[in-house]
Motif scaffolding. Structure first.
Motif, PDB file in Angstrom:
ATOM      1  N   GLY A   1       0.545  -1.422   0.056  1.00  0.00           N
ATOM      2  CA  GLY A   1      -0.111  -0.114   0.168  1.00  0.00           C
ATOM      3  C   GLY A   1       0.862   1.451   0.026  1.00  0.00           C
ATOM      4  N   GLU A   2       1.785   1.412   0.823  1.00  0.00           N
ATOM      5  CA  GLU A   2       2.843   2.515   1.026  1.00  0.00           C
ATOM      6  C   GLU A   2       3.427   2.868  -0.376  1.00  0.00           C
ATOM      7  OE1 GLU A   2       1.360   1.104   4.542  1.00  0.00           O
ATOM      8  OE2 GLU A   2       2.737   0.275   3.113  1.00  0.00           O
ATOM      9  N   HIS A   3       4.010   1.612  -1.409  1.00  0.00           N
ATOM     10  CA  HIS A   3       4.566   1.730  -2.520  1.00  0.00           C
ATOM     11  C   HIS A   3       3.731   2.419  -3.555  1.00  0.00           C
ATOM     12  CE1 HIS A   3       7.906  -1.491  -1.654  1.00  0.00           C
ATOM     13  NE2 HIS A   3       7.648  -0.193  -0.638  1.00  0.00           N
ATOM     14  N   LEU A   4       2.385   1.915  -3.482  1.00  0.00           N
ATOM     15  CA  LEU A   4       1.322   2.212  -4.367  1.00  0.00           C
ATOM     16  C   LEU A   4       1.019   3.743  -4.288  1.00  0.00           C
ATOM     17  CD1 LEU A   4      -1.196   2.028  -6.487  1.00  0.00           C
ATOM     18  CD2 LEU A   4      -2.439   1.158  -4.603  1.00  0.00           C
ATOM     19  N   GLU A   5       0.815   4.250  -3.018  1.00  0.00           N
ATOM     20  CA  GLU A   5       0.626   5.564  -2.860  1.00  0.00           C
ATOM     21  C   GLU A   5       1.811   6.329  -2.784  1.00  0.00           C
ATOM     22  OE1 GLU A   5      -2.504   6.540  -2.477  1.00  0.00           O
ATOM     23  OE2 GLU A   5      -3.378   4.260  -2.095  1.00  0.00           O
ATOM     24  N   SER A   6       3.098   5.804  -3.060  1.00  0.00           N
ATOM     25  CA  SER A   6       4.171   6.680  -3.393  1.00  0.00           C
ATOM     26  C   SER A   6       4.607   6.695  -4.856  1.00  0.00           C
ATOM     27  CB  SER A   6       5.337   6.103  -2.467  1.00  0.00           C
ATOM     28  OG  SER A   6       4.967   6.300  -1.027  1.00  0.00           O
ATOM     29  N   GLY A   7       3.635   6.248  -5.680  1.00  0.00           N
ATOM     30  CA  GLY A   7       3.868   6.449  -7.285  1.00  0.00           C
ATOM     31  C   GLY A   7       4.046   5.148  -7.831  1.00  0.00           C
ATOM     32  N   MET A   8       4.100   3.941  -7.180  1.00  0.00           N
ATOM     33  CA  MET A   8       4.386   2.847  -8.101  1.00  0.00           C
ATOM     34  C   MET A   8       3.142   2.288  -8.893  1.00  0.00           C
ATOM     35  SD  MET A   8       6.920  -0.093  -6.687  1.00  0.00           S
ATOM     36  CE  MET A   8       7.978  -0.962  -7.701  1.00  0.00           C
ATOM     37  N   HIS A   9       2.711   2.858  -9.890  1.00  0.00           N
ATOM     38  CA  HIS A   9       1.452   2.453 -10.447  1.00  0.00           C
ATOM     39  C   HIS A   9       1.545   2.950 -11.888  1.00  0.00           C
ATOM     40  CE1 HIS A   9      -0.482   6.314  -9.805  1.00  0.00           C
ATOM     41  NE2 HIS A   9       0.236   6.280  -8.498  1.00  0.00           N
ATOM     42  N   THR A  10       0.915   2.337 -12.719  1.00  0.00           N
ATOM     43  CA  THR A  10       0.701   2.827 -14.124  1.00  0.00           C
ATOM     44  C   THR A  10      -0.544   2.436 -14.653  1.00  0.00           C
ATOM     45  OG1 THR A  10       1.988   3.233 -16.490  1.00  0.00           O
ATOM     46  CG2 THR A  10       1.862   1.074 -15.240  1.00  0.00           C
ATOM     47  N   VAL A  11      -0.731   2.715 -15.841  1.00  0.00           N
ATOM     48  CA  VAL A  11      -1.826   2.196 -16.614  1.00  0.00           C
ATOM     49  C   VAL A  11      -1.789   1.572 -17.692  1.00  0.00           C
ATOM     50  CG1 VAL A  11      -4.246   3.010 -17.669  1.00  0.00           C
ATOM     51  CG2 VAL A  11      -3.392   4.155 -15.635  1.00  0.00           C
ATOM     52  N   VAL A  12      -2.293   0.530 -18.258  1.00  0.00           N
ATOM     53  CA  VAL A  12      -2.114  -0.279 -19.490  1.00  0.00           C
ATOM     54  C   VAL A  12      -3.452  -0.146 -20.171  1.00  0.00           C
ATOM     55  CG1 VAL A  12      -1.797  -2.640 -20.428  1.00  0.00           C
ATOM     56  CG2 VAL A  12      -0.532  -1.954 -18.585  1.00  0.00           C
ATOM     57  N   THR A  13      -3.611   0.173 -21.372  1.00  0.00           N
ATOM     58  CA  THR A  13      -4.858   0.581 -22.136  1.00  0.00           C
ATOM     59  C   THR A  13      -4.806  -0.789 -22.966  1.00  0.00           C
ATOM     60  OG1 THR A  13      -4.682   2.860 -21.942  1.00  0.00           O
ATOM     61  CG2 THR A  13      -5.981   1.883 -23.711  1.00  0.00           C
ATOM     62  N   VAL A  14      -5.991  -1.450 -23.013  1.00  0.00           N
ATOM     63  CA  VAL A  14      -6.112  -2.639 -24.004  1.00  0.00           C
ATOM     64  C   VAL A  14      -7.550  -2.230 -25.020  1.00  0.00           C
ATOM     65  CG1 VAL A  14      -6.902  -4.916 -24.261  1.00  0.00           C
ATOM     66  CG2 VAL A  14      -5.628  -4.272 -22.281  1.00  0.00           C
ATOM     67  N   ASP A  15      -7.034  -1.820 -26.283  1.00  0.00           N
ATOM     68  CA  ASP A  15      -8.086  -1.340 -26.980  1.00  0.00           C
ATOM     69  C   ASP A  15      -9.086  -2.524 -27.511  1.00  0.00           C
ATOM     70  OD1 ASP A  15      -7.226   1.309 -27.049  1.00  0.00           O
ATOM     71  OD2 ASP A  15      -5.736   0.731 -28.345  1.00  0.00           O
ATOM     72  N   ALA A  16     -10.538  -2.227 -27.474  1.00  0.00           N
ATOM     73  CA  ALA A  16     -11.553  -3.326 -27.704  1.00  0.00           C
ATOM     74  C   ALA A  16     -11.107  -3.721 -29.263  1.00  0.00           C
ATOM     75  CB  ALA A  16     -12.748  -2.626 -27.924  1.00  0.00           C
ATOM     76  N   ALA A  17     -11.330  -4.948 -29.767  1.00  0.00           N
ATOM     77  CA  ALA A  17     -11.027  -5.487 -31.154  1.00  0.00           C
ATOM     78  C   ALA A  17     -12.360  -5.042 -31.852  1.00  0.00           C
ATOM     79  CB  ALA A  17     -11.013  -7.137 -30.851  1.00  0.00           C
ATOM     80  N   ALA A  18     -12.094  -4.676 -33.004  1.00  0.00           N
ATOM     81  CA  ALA A  18     -13.116  -4.258 -34.013  1.00  0.00           C
ATOM     82  C   ALA A  18     -14.042  -5.461 -34.280  1.00  0.00           C
ATOM     83  CB  ALA A  18     -12.339  -4.281 -35.448  1.00  0.00           C
ATOM     84  N   PRO A  19     -15.459  -5.055 -34.315  1.00  0.00           N
ATOM     85  CA  PRO A  19     -16.330  -6.298 -34.246  1.00  0.00           C
ATOM     86  C   PRO A  19     -16.115  -6.666 -35.465  1.00  0.00           C
ATOM     87  CG  PRO A  19     -17.470  -4.010 -34.769  1.00  0.00           C
ATOM     88  CD  PRO A  19     -16.016  -3.731 -34.224  1.00  0.00           C
ATOM     89  N   SER A  20     -16.383  -8.107 -35.598  1.00  0.00           N
ATOM     90  CA  SER A  20     -16.358  -9.043 -36.844  1.00  0.00           C
ATOM     91  C   SER A  20     -17.571  -8.808 -37.672  1.00  0.00           C
ATOM     92  CB  SER A  20     -16.402 -10.516 -36.405  1.00  0.00           C
ATOM     93  OG  SER A  20     -17.302 -10.970 -35.784  1.00  0.00           O
TER      94      SER A  20
END
Length: 729
Positions: free
Chosen positions: A709-728
């Motif tokens: 918890g203390e590492h998360l609140e001290s900056g140790m996080h990022t965001v990974v974006t997964v784009d939705a697949a185009a509809p078939s």
């Protein structure tokens, strides 16, 4: 807290000689002669030095990871196991003027007793066996015969384990190194109070039992932050008493009302004000069926903004409960409606994702048990038990305050000194003789990793975070890190009391010594009456999980492909108190792979999130934390390598969690895992490198972060974006 005596285990390998004994891949000692060791290799490589009589001889010994279903191979009594692999060159074919031509390797402790034979060796690369000694030496001697049982010949090569670099810290040399914070030295003399108009001041953490930490240089220091505990304005009597956890069975389409509230508790005789879901500790145990979807009508009834994260559940992104990413934090008195779908069987949990160090630490967590569709998913058992493992830092007057606007304990994390199971300091379970119990284990501690065992009772490992292993395995203990889950089955075949214990190795930083520690978390009372039905036969069978193998088989062609992305885990600090920074620098010659417990609570307490920045770094771009900006497409399978920077000011373990997806832990320190299970959290010890294969199947923006918890609140996080697949079409 009981300190036990030392114990060790060495398992010599069958003698094998020559360069063909082992393949040369994954040699962490490669480059030792040229001084080109990779980061972290000095933790896993021993140089062997010759005696003057053998000037041509030299060698190295690798401390290789032992394959294990857990993130570390640990003995039942808490010692890290390594497979020793020697690479020897220049051993003369014969000794001039003598008859000793056989070379034998030995391992021993710093006291040179016992001296344990590893086996005959020669030039080339050879496996020596397994060792779990804390500090040790390797000798190679010239003997008259390979069948000797005691060392008698002259010493040829010798080397010391990396852990021998642990030095005594003379903290008295640090005197005068720091000035008092704005809170003033007198703040340490006052206890936190509850009641209308009460004030709160910093309280110095209690000493660690059996570890002496001089205060020279630290006198008067407190964290540069405002202390916080909940409910100060209300007083304890205005806060309702908490209730033990209740189980709620929810059908597909049901709606759950969930409220975060203030509650009053008494732990070890000390009255506390904490947080809870629906007034319960832990929060309600939610029982659902795989494939179902429920609505959760959440209300925030506490004094801080909050949100509910559904940990490990591959649900739709808008309901993941990550403020700033998928929703805004719910303000006090506010509400939010979650739609939670459960695609996977197993054990999961929900918890606050706002100031996890405080809100989760004070009780905002609960389990979700997802029953499998298949009736034969598990073997039959006599009962199931769901255990949540936690710890609290308490002093004579109650809880040690938290930082209001920034976390304390930002470097090491907040180790508690009171260990809890399901919110209580002493777990109790009564069973009959021969009973088989399936335990669903969740570690909800901020930083503590456990090494759990049930006395000598047989224990079978069945599943991990998101499902079953490819094959079940007998284990002597369970190594479980923050946010991880494991499913084990235990048979209690003898009457009497069986202790649930946490057996680990603690580090005394002052003297540079490691010592065994045993905490008893609870007791299972086994009656003399025999259980019926008796599931001994099914318990003693280790199942091969064909469905799991088939699921993973689709990904095996990708295991050996090149790495797609890398992450480095490291640390940046600023304006630390001089004595603390000096102490951390003294620690740098050697880090144990894992800090099991907080043996220097005063020093851990001082650093805040304003002085400490824990970092996820993409070495390909140099971007850090939220600037990394990785994008993938739904359906991508990504090979990710994560390196825990050994050169950081204080390298330590990190449990890394990825929201909304699942991954396989392919290899650790170059050693492949041979029994896989889908996971969402992996523990990465200091100096280690791991390879993950991540299935990007769930579109949306998902957090990746350290779950301390203390590492998360001290900056140790990022965001990974997964784009939705185009509809078939």
């Amino acid at each position: 807290m009981v300190v036990a005596g030392a114990s060790s285990l060495v398992r010599p390998a069958p003698p094998r000689q020559g360069s063909a004994a082992l393949a040369p891949d994954s040699n962490v000692c490669a480059g030792v002669a040229e001084g080109t060791l990779a980061p972290g290799a000095d933790l896993f490589c021993m140089a062997l030095f010759p005696r003057a009589e053998f000037p041509t001889a030299s060698g190295t010994v690798e401390l290789r990871r032992v394959p294990s279903p857990f993130d570390l191979a640990i003995s039942k009594d808490g010692h890290t196991r390594y497979a020793l692999t020697a690479t020897l060159v220049g051993l003369p074919a014969s000794r001039s003027g003598g008859s000793r031509t056989t070379y034998v390797a030995w391992v021993t402790t710093p006291t040179l007793s016992p001296m344990i034979k590893l086996g005959e060796v020669g030039n080339g690369r050879i496996a020596l066996g397994l060792v779990d000694l804390d500090k040790f030496l390797i000798f190679v001697t010239a003997e008259a015969s390979a069948v000797v049982t005691e060392r008698a010949g002259p010493l040829v090569l010798r080397g010391t384990s990396p852990s021998m670099r642990l030095d005594r810290h003379d903290l008295l040399m640090l005197a005068g190194g720091g000035a008092a914070s704005s809170n003033g030295p007198g703040a340490m003399e006052h206890q936190a109070g509850h009641g209308p108009g009460s004030t709160l001041a910093w309280v110095m953490p209690p000493d660690y039992p059996g570890v002496s930490m001089p205060m020279a240089g630290f006198a008067g220091l407190t964290p540069p932050a405002t202390p916080f505990l909940p409910g100060l304005a209300l007083g304890r009597t205005a806060v309702p008493a908490a209730r033990p956890r209740q189980a709620l069975t929810l059908a597909d389409g049901d709606t759950l009302t969930l409220e975060a509230t203030l509650v009053r508790r008494v732990i070890n005789g000390r009255p506390l004000v904490m947080y809870a879901y629906n007034g319960q500790y832990p929060g309600p145990l939610l029982k659902v069926t795989q494939g179902s979807t429920i609505a959760v009508r959440f209300r925030n009834g506490i004094d801080q903004p909050t949100a509910v994260h559904w940990h490990g559940i591959r649900l739709d992104n808008p309901f993941d409960g990550a403020p700033g990413v998928t929703q805004e934090a719910v303000p006090p008195g506010g509400t939010f409606l979650y739609q939670v779908h459960f695609p996977d069987a197993g054990v999961y949990w929900y918890h606050s994702h706002v100031r996890e160090d405080v809100e989760q630490g004070l009780g905002l967590y609960g389990n979700v048990l997802v029953a499998p569709r298949a009736r034969d998913y598990y073997d039959p058992v006599n009962r199931e038990a769901v255990l949540m493992l936690d710890d609290l830092m308490m002093g004579d007057g109650g809880l040690l305050p938290y930082g209001r606007d920034t976390p304390t304990h930002a470097i090491m994390g907040r180790f508690g000194n009171v260990l809890l199971v399901n919110g209580e300091p002493r777990y109790q379970l009564a069973v009959q003789q021969g009973e088989v119990v399936r335990f669903f284990l969740t570690d909800v501690s901020s930083v503590r990793t456990y090494n759990l065992s049930f006395g000598d009772a047989a224990m079978k490992l069945v599943a991990a975070d998101l499902g079953k292993f490819e094959r079940e395995a007998w284990v002597e203990s369970v190594v479980i890190a923050p946010a991880e889950r494991y499913v084990v089955e235990v048979r209690f075949d003898r009457p009497g009391d069986v202790a649930l214990t946490n057996r680990v190795l603690a580090l005394d930083h002052r003297y540079g010594t490691l010592f065994d520690e045993v905490d008893t978390l609870g007791v299972v009372h086994v009656a003399r009456a025999a259980v019926a039905p008796d599931y001994r036969a099914s318990f003693e069978r280790l199942r091969e999980q064909a469905a799991v193998r088939a699921d993973i088989a689709r990904y095996r062609p990708l295991f050996n492909r090149p790495v797609d992305h890398e992450l480095v885990l490291t640390l940046r600090t600023r304006d630390l108190p001089f004595p603390l920074e000096r102490l951390l620098q003294l620690d740098r010659p050697y880090f144990p792979p894992l800090e099991w417990t907080g043996t220097m609570p005063m020093m851990d307490w001082l650093a805040t999130g304003q002085q400490t920045e824990w970092i996820l770094k993409d070495p390909a771009t140099g971007r850090e934390n939220m600037a990394i900006g990785w994008h993938f497409r739904q359906g991508d399978v990504v090979k990710l390598r994560v390196d825990n920077d050994r050169t950081a000011l204080h390298a330590m373990q990190h449990p890394i969690h990825l929201h909304g997806q699942r991954f396989l832990v392919l290899a650790e320190n170059g050693v492949p895992n041979d029994d896989l299970a889908w996971k969402d959290t992996v523990l990465i010890p200091a100096g280690w490198t791991i390879d993950l294969l991540v299935e990007m199947s769930n579109p949306g923006r998902w957090m990746l972060h350290c779950h301390i918890g203390e590492h998360l609140e001290s900056g140790m996080h990022t965001v990974v974006t997964v784009d939705a697949a185009a509809p078939s079409r």
